[in-house]
Design a protein around this motif. Structure first.
Motif, PDB file in Angstrom:
ATOM      1  N   UNK A  79       6.158   2.291 -43.499  1.00  0.00           N
ATOM      2  CA  UNK A  79       7.567   2.960 -43.185  1.00  0.00           C
ATOM      3  C   UNK A  79       7.833   2.452 -42.054  1.00  0.00           C
ATOM      4  N   UNK A  80       7.195   1.891 -41.050  1.00  0.00           N
ATOM      5  CA  UNK A  80       7.219   1.407 -40.171  1.00  0.00           C
ATOM      6  C   UNK A  80       7.858  -0.260 -40.198  1.00  0.00           C
ATOM      7  N   UNK A  81       7.263  -1.052 -40.925  1.00  0.00           N
ATOM      8  CA  UNK A  81       7.698  -1.940 -41.873  1.00  0.00           C
ATOM      9  C   UNK A  81       9.123  -1.945 -42.299  1.00  0.00           C
ATOM     10  N   UNK A  82       9.707  -1.200 -42.622  1.00  0.00           N
ATOM     11  CA  UNK A  82      11.009  -0.918 -43.843  1.00  0.00           C
ATOM     12  C   UNK A  82      12.347  -0.056 -42.296  1.00  0.00           C
ATOM     13  N   UNK A  83      11.271  -0.157 -41.733  1.00  0.00           N
ATOM     14  CA  UNK A  83      12.385   0.564 -40.437  1.00  0.00           C
ATOM     15  C   UNK A  83      12.763  -0.774 -39.929  1.00  0.00           C
ATOM     16  N   UNK A  87      15.771  -2.972 -39.025  1.00  0.00           N
ATOM     17  CA  UNK A  87      16.473  -3.277 -36.917  1.00  0.00           C
ATOM     18  C   UNK A  87      16.561  -5.293 -36.693  1.00  0.00           C
ATOM     19  N   UNK A  88      15.258  -5.583 -37.532  1.00  0.00           N
ATOM     20  CA  UNK A  88      16.046  -6.712 -37.684  1.00  0.00           C
ATOM     21  C   UNK A  88      16.728  -7.629 -38.171  1.00  0.00           C
ATOM     22  N   UNK A 195      11.630  -4.739 -30.311  1.00  0.00           N
ATOM     23  CA  UNK A 195      10.079  -4.808 -30.017  1.00  0.00           C
ATOM     24  C   UNK A 195       9.674  -4.047 -29.146  1.00  0.00           C
ATOM     25  N   UNK A 196      10.149  -3.057 -28.260  1.00  0.00           N
ATOM     26  CA  UNK A 196      10.140  -2.165 -27.677  1.00  0.00           C
ATOM     27  C   UNK A 196       9.363  -0.602 -28.576  1.00  0.00           C
ATOM     28  N   UNK A 197      11.109  -0.391 -29.615  1.00  0.00           N
ATOM     29  CA  UNK A 197      10.595   0.495 -30.470  1.00  0.00           C
ATOM     30  C   UNK A 197       9.059   0.321 -31.918  1.00  0.00           C
ATOM     31  N   UNK A 198       9.555  -0.670 -32.307  1.00  0.00           N
ATOM     32  CA  UNK A 198       8.495  -1.523 -33.029  1.00  0.00           C
ATOM     33  C   UNK A 198       6.520  -0.766 -32.124  1.00  0.00           C
ATOM     34  N   UNK A 199       6.525  -1.019 -31.593  1.00  0.00           N
ATOM     35  CA  UNK A 199       4.989  -0.513 -30.300  1.00  0.00           C
ATOM     36  C   UNK A 199       5.104   0.533 -30.127  1.00  0.00           C
ATOM     37  N   UNK A 221      11.589   9.621 -29.502  1.00  0.00           N
ATOM     38  CA  UNK A 221      12.312   8.088 -30.614  1.00  0.00           C
ATOM     39  C   UNK A 221      13.213   8.395 -31.875  1.00  0.00           C
ATOM     40  N   UNK A 222      13.605   7.775 -32.423  1.00  0.00           N
ATOM     41  CA  UNK A 222      14.888   7.882 -33.217  1.00  0.00           C
ATOM     42  C   UNK A 222      13.384   6.894 -34.713  1.00  0.00           C
ATOM     43  N   UNK A 223      12.551   6.444 -33.667  1.00  0.00           N
ATOM     44  CA  UNK A 223      11.760   5.724 -35.290  1.00  0.00           C
ATOM     45  C   UNK A 223      10.301   6.609 -35.680  1.00  0.00           C
TER      46      UNK A 223
END
Length: 273
Positions: A79-83, A87-88, A195-199, A221-223
């Protein structure tokens, strides 16, 4: 000798109305898809970068997350990498929109007999198609690291639906920024934000592993909300609360950024500078 009345009457193409909007949006959607397929930057941001991130998270952090949660880390990583891909990829699309604004393409489209909302509509629909395609590709790649659908076919469809909702809201935000920010460094700002949302989310590491003062931010946070919904849909668990949070975040972003995106697009298309 032919008289003036022998010439056919000119055919006027209506640029307004639902029929014109539908037809013109479809034509411009084809253009968006061709541009996307020919743009290695968008392809890389959407698929290659997230896929490499998936491998990195699994190799570097997989055992740590699994030991902390008692669950295969793939249910967080996929799920993380899909989001991240949503985003990117959206960021790459907004950058391309900025380029088309500077080169005058938006202005040329605006003076043509095309429905005023067709181009923006085609960009959003193209984004949704891109997110759906990349989500399917990344889910398929996730099967290689242990990701599985354990809650049935409807839950599997829900896993694909969450990034569409999340991605639609994020795309509207980036498009609004792109058409309203010709003089600010859009790429560095969006890259830092993504990047901040990703980590700092619950897919990167369990919420409890973050400092106490930061746990509330990470959890809500939304992510993180979207990741938790997707994880529950795949592996089982409570869904309603995080789904409501995700819908609230997405709805708020759509409400806040849709009007600025429409106004900014018109201003960008008609600006003389």
């Amino acid at each position: 000798m032919a008289s003036v009345t022998d010439f056919p009457e000119p055919v006027h193409t209506a640029a307004g109305g639902i029929t014109a909007w539908w037809r013109h949006s479809g034509l411009l959607l084809g253009r968006q898809i061709k541009v996307w397929l020919r743009d290695p930057g968008t392809l890389g941001q959407s698929i290659i970068f997230p896929a490499l991130s998936m491998v990195m998270f699994k190799v570097v952090l997989g055992d740590t997350i699994g030991q902390a949660t008692g669950q295969n880390s793939a249910y967080s990583t996929v799920p993380l990498v899909i989001l991240v891909g949503a985003m990117f990829g959206g960021m790459a699309t907004s950058v391309r929109l900025s380029v088309e604004r500077r080169t005058g393409l938006l202005a040329r489209l605006y003076v043509m007999p095309i429905h005023r909302g067709a181009d923006l509509t085609s960009r959003i629909v193209a984004e949704l198609l891109r997110i759906l395609l990349t989500s399917i590709v990344l889910v398929a790649a996730g099967f290689l690291i242990g990701f599985r659908f354990t809650q049935g076919p409807w839950a599997a469809l829900g896993i694909l639906g969450v990034p569409l909702l999340y991605g639609a809201a994020f795309s509207i935000m980036t498009l609004a920024l792109a058409v309203n920010s010709s003089r600010i460094p859009l790429v560095p700002i969006l890259s830092l934000f993504c990047s901040l949302m990703m980590f700092f989310n619950s897919g990167f590491a369990p919420v409890e592993s973050f400092p106490t003062w930061l746990q509330g931010v990470v959890k809500y946070q939304p992510m993180s909300c979207a990741i938790e919904v997707m994880r529950s849909l795949a592996a089982g668990g409570p869904i309603t609360e995080n789904l409501i949070r995700t819908a609230i975040w997405a709805g708020a972003m759509l409400v806040i950024f849709t009007i600025p995106a429409l106004i900014g697009y018109r201003r960008a298309a008609t600006a003389r500078d």
